[in-house]
Design an enzyme around this catalytic site. Sequence first.
Site, PDB file in Angstrom:
ATOM      1  N   SER A 304      70.081  46.385  38.662  1.00 48.17           N
ATOM      2  CA  SER A 304      69.310  47.067  39.069  1.00 48.17           C
ATOM      3  C   SER A 304      70.348  48.172  38.946  1.00 48.17           C
ATOM      4  O   SER A 304      71.562  47.980  38.669  1.00 48.17           O
ATOM      5  CB  SER A 304      68.828  47.988  40.646  1.00 48.17           C
ATOM      6  OG  SER A 304      67.837  46.154  40.926  1.00 48.17           O
ATOM      7  N   HIS A 377      65.343  48.679  48.098  1.00 45.80           N
ATOM      8  CA  HIS A 377      65.728  47.564  47.968  1.00 45.80           C
ATOM      9  C   HIS A 377      65.784  46.863  48.909  1.00 45.80           C
ATOM     10  O   HIS A 377      65.633  45.964  49.907  1.00 45.80           O
ATOM     11  CB  HIS A 377      66.562  46.524  47.258  1.00 45.80           C
ATOM     12  CG  HIS A 377      65.806  46.827  45.330  1.00 45.80           C
ATOM     13  ND1 HIS A 377      65.398  46.165  45.179  1.00 45.80           N
ATOM     14  CD2 HIS A 377      66.001  47.163  44.737  1.00 45.80           C
ATOM     15  CE1 HIS A 377      64.199  46.522  44.306  1.00 45.80           C
ATOM     16  NE2 HIS A 377      65.090  47.235  43.822  1.00 45.80           N
TER      17      HIS A 377
END
Length: 451
Positions: A304, A377
């Site tokens: 990410s 997340h």
Amino acid sequence: MSSNAFFSDLLASISERGRTLLRRAGSSDAKQDVSELAQLCEALLSGRGEASGTAMAREVLDRYRNLDEAGRLSFFETLARDYGPDRERLAQAIEAWRSQPSDEDASDLHFASEPRRQELIRRLNRAPGGTSELVALRADLLRLMNGHKDLAAVDRDAVHLLSSWFNRGFLVLRRIDWQTPANILEQIIRYEAVHEIRDWDDLRRRIDPVDRRCYAFFHPALVDEPLIFVEVALTEAIPAAIAPLLAKDRPLVPVERARTAVFYSISNTQRGLGGISFGSFLIKQVVEELRRELPKLENFVTLSPVPGFVTWLKQGNDVPVTDEERALLESLDKPDWFEDAELASKLRAVLEPLAAYYFLKARTPKGRLIDSVARFHLGNGARLERIDWLGDLSPKGLRESAGIMVNYLYRLEDIEKNHEAYANQGEVAASSAVKKLLKTEGRRLLDMRLS
């Protein structure tokens, strides 16, 4: 699909017949001004006929689409000002509840407090293609809300209804591959928001090889429009950089050797559905799909970006650095700083501990994590597994995160525990490796105080 097409054609036929009746009754063309559009909305709310209601809904949406920017803003302001709850009916319901509370009175109070614009939006949704156009309408609303706080109530009502219509139970997961219709593939290229897809060859490299997967959520009312999609790489180990995953000449990983599924890009396609979360459902369902297909997979991780990191370094009031380190951080403005090995080594010694601090300690004035990707997340129950130095050397990666990427680990047995800890106590689940970097930052801070 054929059943949907039949009912869509039927609704369109009913709508067109009703619009013919409207025109015969003296309705004018699609360029009516906002006041006349509001009159049509009132007629839609007061009407009972199915055909005329469907036709009016179509007419309202057509006329709205022909308004210019100022006209659309005026229309939203009209909805905010004139389409709230029926005050007289609400006052009566409140009085009834106060005088003798009952379940029936509570129900009356609930319905009386509902803004009239909610029912208007419901009726507009009856028009053929209405759901798609209401999603586009809300995208306009989001764009026009800046500086117009009075429109927040309209947006809350739109989100309330769209959240119901786009409930997880209505969403369909579909795999995207090279046999997917071209109009859908074009949208994957257009809406990729994390790592740009340069052309059709680039797209094929991401969805066609045996070690690549792409999945998207669809809704029955938007048949050929993906709502959100995720790109997945199958690898042997947890990756620390994006370039090898996207390289043209990369070696393929045989699926029997794959032990890790890497979610390296997740993108929304519908601006009008902003704030309505699908991503957590998508990742969890894709994990289940992959486990069924490839039972040997052991790790489910992301690779990410950290889009808020450099902004925090430059503007944050709580960045724990010395004057000397602050001067060193100015080197990040040089486009090729990472090519200087000595400079990169010095920056790494400062930036990695700062990245750990950024995730584990830094917060917004409201106490939230600064980074939107991290909030997503970690809120889903993932663990901050690793900070990847120079994981993204693209211009965007260097500009937004000083090249740093991170891995979030989705360990299925820990997801619920991590989610609860984050939601209730704001606690970030992190690996020992990340926590060790934070301790390094603590030693640096102590040295700063003693020097």
